[in-house]
Design a protein around this motif. Structure first.
Motif: not given
Length: 346
Positions: A229-240
């Protein structure tokens, strides 16, 4: 990613969904007064509340496609909000729009509703329409979904209106933030962005109301769930990009006292939809989702737009919430909002 600081949060505007205090049977003017008294600056206008308000004003039932009557009622809602200093941020929820078969009656109805809702948006003075990712049981092609949403964005564009697309965690084709972001990139319209929601993402990627633990089980070990889940959140912060997030809705979830049965109910509602409808309190009030973590990830993108309370709180049982003190509840929601921003920095 943008650093988080108290100063950068000072101008974040706050709004509250009208469907999140009381029921559609409660007077809309009382809801608006409670929202304004708590210090919120705007509202998400819930379509069920507009329907109820129009019906009470006329003394007869108004249908969901009586658009002329609803526009007239909308003008009065706009007036009430202006008197209270409330901005109507968004009209919601526009659902089951995308993915219908070409030439089907359902598709014709979806576009007929869209044109009617645009008229309502003009009447109430909002520029944003929330669209929830469909939960239709009909197999849905991503290309068809994208094409439909492009057409809806293009219908909104001449009015300078925006489309905020939300992942519903029980959706048949876009349950995760990654899904709606991929769709947004394919739609590729300047007035198409995202409505992100702490419940919809954490409730889909991290939690599961059908298990005894209340967490996702099966394809992931419990010790790995948090890291995934934390990896998903890191991706969100860096992606959108921040400008593609139009609004962040905030709510928590109660862990069901007994796991929800995994199949759809007699109304076709999947377990996460049933969970969403009545077991979503404000943060820090008995829920268990990682709300702070998700909000932090969104704010790291640089998003500083509308932060909205959208809850459906039936108490821990889903049935025992009373609405004798709407002003007290909206005040508690504002306190939760303030605490959330404090904890995001800590």
């Amino acid at each position: 990613m943008m650093p988080l600081s108290k100063d950068s949060f000072s101008k974040i505007p706050t709004c509250y969904a009208t469907v999140s205090v009381g029921t559609p049977d409660h007077p809309l003017d009382k809801k608006l007064e409670a929202i304004a008294a708590a210090g919120f600056q705007g509202i998400e206008l819930g379509f069920p509340d507009l329907l109820s308000f129009a019906s009470k004003n006329l003394g007869k039932e108004v249908g969901p496609q009586d658009f002329e009557v609803l526009c007239t009622a909308g003008l009065e809602v706009k007036r009430m909000c202006e008197e209270l200093g409330l901005k109507i941020v968004m009209l919601q929820p526009f659902s089951n729009f995308e993915g219908w078969k070409p030439q089907s009656e359902e598709r014709k109805d979806a576009f007929r509703r869209a044109k009617g809702w645009i008229k309502i948006m003009e009447a109430v003075g909002t520029d944003m329409l929330q669209v929830g990712s469909t939960d239709s049981p009909i197999p849905t092609s991503r290309d068809v979904v994208t094409s439909d949403l492009k057409q809806l964005a293009d219908l909104l564009a001449p009015h300078n209106f925006r489309l905020a697309y939300e992942n519903w965690c029980w959706s048949t084709h876009a349950p995760d933030w990654k899904d709606v972001w991929e769709i947004a990139k394919k739609v590729d319209r300047p007035n198409f962005g995202l409505c992100l929601d702490t419940f919809q993402s954490a409730g889909g990627e991290w939690a599961d109301p059908t298990t005894k633990s209340g967490l996702l089980e099966g394809d992931v070990k419990m010790e790995d769930l948090q890291e995934r889940f934390q990896e998903s959140l890191r991706n969100l912060s860096a992606t959108i990009p921040a400008e593609k997030i139009y609004i962040l809705q905030v709510s928590d979830a109660y862990k069901p006292k007994e796991p929800l049965y995994p199949s759809s109910d007699e109304n076709g509602m999947r377990p996460r939809a049933r969970w969403s409808s009545c077991l979503r309190p404000v943060p820090f009030d008995g829920g268990y989702l990682p709300v702070v973590d998700f909000a932090k990830a969104v704010l790291k993108t640089g998003f500083r737009g509308w932060l909205s309370t959208e809850v459906f709180d039936g108490g821990p049982s889903g049935q025992d919430q009373e609405w004798n003190d709407m002003a007290g509840y909206t005040k508690k929601a504002m306190q939760a909002h303030e605490r959330l921003l404090r904890e995001v920095i800590e």
